[in-house]
Scaffold this motif. Structure first.
Motif, PDB file in Angstrom:
ATOM      1  N   LEU A  36       0.792  -1.320  -0.281  1.00  0.00           N
ATOM      2  CA  LEU A  36      -0.018   0.061   0.113  1.00  0.00           C
ATOM      3  C   LEU A  36       0.931   1.175   0.115  1.00  0.00           C
ATOM      4  CD1 LEU A  36      -2.816   1.393   0.222  1.00  0.00           C
ATOM      5  CD2 LEU A  36      -2.459   1.131   2.768  1.00  0.00           C
ATOM      6  N   ALA A  37       2.167   1.332   0.834  1.00  0.00           N
ATOM      7  CA  ALA A  37       2.949   2.323   0.709  1.00  0.00           C
ATOM      8  C   ALA A  37       3.603   2.778  -0.500  1.00  0.00           C
ATOM      9  CB  ALA A  37       3.842   2.182   1.983  1.00  0.00           C
ATOM     10  N   SER A  38       3.875   1.412  -1.106  1.00  0.00           N
ATOM     11  CA  SER A  38       4.426   1.585  -2.430  1.00  0.00           C
ATOM     12  C   SER A  38       3.625   2.267  -3.320  1.00  0.00           C
ATOM     13  CB  SER A  38       4.977   0.224  -2.827  1.00  0.00           C
ATOM     14  OG  SER A  38       5.550   0.407  -4.345  1.00  0.00           O
ATOM     15  N   GLU A  39       2.379   1.708  -3.484  1.00  0.00           N
ATOM     16  CA  GLU A  39       1.268   2.420  -4.275  1.00  0.00           C
ATOM     17  C   GLU A  39       1.025   3.931  -4.019  1.00  0.00           C
ATOM     18  OE1 GLU A  39      -1.376   1.616  -7.350  1.00  0.00           O
ATOM     19  OE2 GLU A  39       0.180   0.282  -6.628  1.00  0.00           O
ATOM     20  N   LEU A  40       0.938   4.337  -2.856  1.00  0.00           N
ATOM     21  CA  LEU A  40       0.852   5.723  -2.530  1.00  0.00           C
ATOM     22  C   LEU A  40       2.082   6.564  -2.679  1.00  0.00           C
ATOM     23  CD1 LEU A  40      -1.237   5.113   0.902  1.00  0.00           C
ATOM     24  CD2 LEU A  40      -2.082   6.267  -1.351  1.00  0.00           C
ATOM     25  N   GLY A  41       3.331   5.905  -2.987  1.00  0.00           N
ATOM     26  CA  GLY A  41       4.477   6.592  -3.148  1.00  0.00           C
ATOM     27  C   GLY A  41       5.147   7.080  -1.857  1.00  0.00           C
ATOM     28  N   VAL A  42       5.123   6.377  -0.707  1.00  0.00           N
ATOM     29  CA  VAL A  42       5.656   6.807   0.524  1.00  0.00           C
ATOM     30  C   VAL A  42       6.051   5.785   1.440  1.00  0.00           C
ATOM     31  CG1 VAL A  42       3.706   8.527   0.786  1.00  0.00           C
ATOM     32  CG2 VAL A  42       3.541   6.064   1.803  1.00  0.00           C
ATOM     33  N   GLN A  43       7.087   5.605   2.223  1.00  0.00           N
ATOM     34  CA  GLN A  43       7.404   4.775   3.264  1.00  0.00           C
ATOM     35  C   GLN A  43       6.428   4.116   4.116  1.00  0.00           C
ATOM     36  OE1 GLN A  43      11.213   5.896   4.678  1.00  0.00           O
ATOM     37  NE2 GLN A  43      11.815   7.166   2.959  1.00  0.00           N
ATOM     38  N   SER A  44       6.706   3.041   4.318  1.00  0.00           N
ATOM     39  CA  SER A  44       5.524   2.528   5.146  1.00  0.00           C
ATOM     40  C   SER A  44       5.298   3.226   6.537  1.00  0.00           C
ATOM     41  CB  SER A  44       6.180   0.934   5.595  1.00  0.00           C
ATOM     42  OG  SER A  44       6.070   0.001   4.344  1.00  0.00           O
ATOM     43  N   PRO A  45       6.480   3.854   7.117  1.00  0.00           N
ATOM     44  CA  PRO A  45       5.869   4.358   8.512  1.00  0.00           C
ATOM     45  C   PRO A  45       5.052   5.572   8.159  1.00  0.00           C
ATOM     46  CG  PRO A  45       8.146   3.766   8.325  1.00  0.00           C
ATOM     47  CD  PRO A  45       7.681   3.583   7.193  1.00  0.00           C
ATOM     48  N   ALA A  46       5.134   6.252   7.124  1.00  0.00           N
ATOM     49  CA  ALA A  46       4.127   7.380   6.559  1.00  0.00           C
ATOM     50  C   ALA A  46       2.485   6.933   7.039  1.00  0.00           C
ATOM     51  CB  ALA A  46       4.287   7.868   5.392  1.00  0.00           C
ATOM     52  N   LEU A  47       2.392   5.708   6.879  1.00  0.00           N
ATOM     53  CA  LEU A  47       0.862   5.114   6.830  1.00  0.00           C
ATOM     54  C   LEU A  47       0.356   5.336   8.372  1.00  0.00           C
ATOM     55  CD1 LEU A  47       0.675   2.310   4.590  1.00  0.00           C
ATOM     56  CD2 LEU A  47       0.404   4.485   4.120  1.00  0.00           C
ATOM     57  N   TYR A  48       1.517   4.946   9.238  1.00  0.00           N
ATOM     58  CA  TYR A  48       1.003   4.937  10.863  1.00  0.00           C
ATOM     59  C   TYR A  48       1.025   6.213  11.223  1.00  0.00           C
ATOM     60  CZ  TYR A  48       2.071   0.122  10.152  1.00  0.00           C
ATOM     61  OH  TYR A  48       2.019  -1.340   9.516  1.00  0.00           O
ATOM     62  N   TRP A  49       1.102   7.330  10.482  1.00  0.00           N
ATOM     63  CA  TRP A  49       0.708   8.692  10.865  1.00  0.00           C
ATOM     64  C   TRP A  49      -0.714   9.003  11.187  1.00  0.00           C
ATOM     65  CZ3 TRP A  49       3.846  11.951  13.654  1.00  0.00           C
ATOM     66  CH2 TRP A  49       4.921  11.918  13.427  1.00  0.00           C
ATOM     67  N   HIS A  50      -1.394   7.968  10.383  1.00  0.00           N
ATOM     68  CA  HIS A  50      -2.963   8.255   9.895  1.00  0.00           C
ATOM     69  C   HIS A  50      -3.528   6.985  10.547  1.00  0.00           C
ATOM     70  CE1 HIS A  50      -1.983  11.480   7.122  1.00  0.00           C
ATOM     71  NE2 HIS A  50      -0.977  10.803   6.897  1.00  0.00           N
TER      72      HIS A  50
END
Length: 219
Positions: A36-50
């Motif tokens: 999912l992170a790759s699809e969104l163009g971010v690193q995995s830790p970025a998802l855990y801000w949300h």
């Protein structure tokens, strides 16, 4: 670097929408935080801000599927029977719209406060039509589990099935012998199998008829 980790412009809804699209492509087992992170163009830790964890993501996806079905009390002049039937059909369609939709929703740990409030509105409307709170809850629960089970089996069979219906019938016949064979095969041919619209509608009507009987006992 910090903005990349947090995902500048990334929102919870964006993550859920993207995850649902990925679900259709790779299935529930193939849906990972890393993908999912790759699809969104971010690193995995970025998802855990949300989102705190993957389960919260899955819960958000399940909630979105439930909301797509269109919750809410009966329309003006709509009988509870017609409302339950409409609600069940819309819910089934919403689950079928996504690969592993039933499995995702069945394993949800929680739903959003907005969804819970709408559920309460539905129960309140049923109480206004003569249901006790307990019968209203049991009715919606039974209906939801019925739809979940039907779609779960239907989606599982679609993914695992090979060959045409005629091939499956031949395989079934090969497993049978004795007096039951003719009756079972006749039933399979007449009904078109255990899945599909007719089978779903039969079970749905049985649930609604049974609820009407239960309601008379509480009157």
């Amino acid at each position: 670097m910090g903005e990349n980790k947090r995902g500048a412009g990334l929102t919870r809804q964006m993550m859920i929408d993207t995850a649902l699209r990925l679900l259709d492509e790779v299935g529930l087992d193939g849906l990972t935080v890393r993908r999912l992170a790759s699809e969104l163009g971010v690193q995995s830790p970025a998802l855990y801000w949300h989102l705190r964890n993957k389960q919260e993501l899955l819960d958000g996806m399940a909630d979105a599927i439930v909301l797509t079905a269109g919750m809410g009390p009966p329309r003006d002049g709509e009988s509870w029977q017609d409302w339950l039937a409409r609600r069940a059909r819309a819910y089934r369609a919403s689950l079928l719209a996504h690969r592993d939709g039933a499995r995702l929703v069945a394993n949800a740990a929680s739903l959003s406060p907005a969804t819970v409030r709408m559920f309460d509105e539905e129960l309140t409307a049923m109480v206004g039509r003569g249901f006790t709170p307990a019968l209203a809850l049991r009715t919606i629960t039974a209906l939801t589990r019925y739809v979940n089970g039907c779609v779960l089996q239907e989606q599982t069979e679609r993914q695992a099935s090979s060959g045409t219906p005629a091939d499956r019938l031949a395989a079934l016949a090969a497993l049978l012998d004795g007096g039951m064979e003719a009756t079972l095969i006749a039933a399979f041919l007449e009904s078109g199998g255990s899945f599909g619209e007719d089978a779903f509608e039969h079970g749905l009507q049985a649930l609604i008829d049974g609820t009407a009987t239960a309601l008379t006992r509480t009157a």
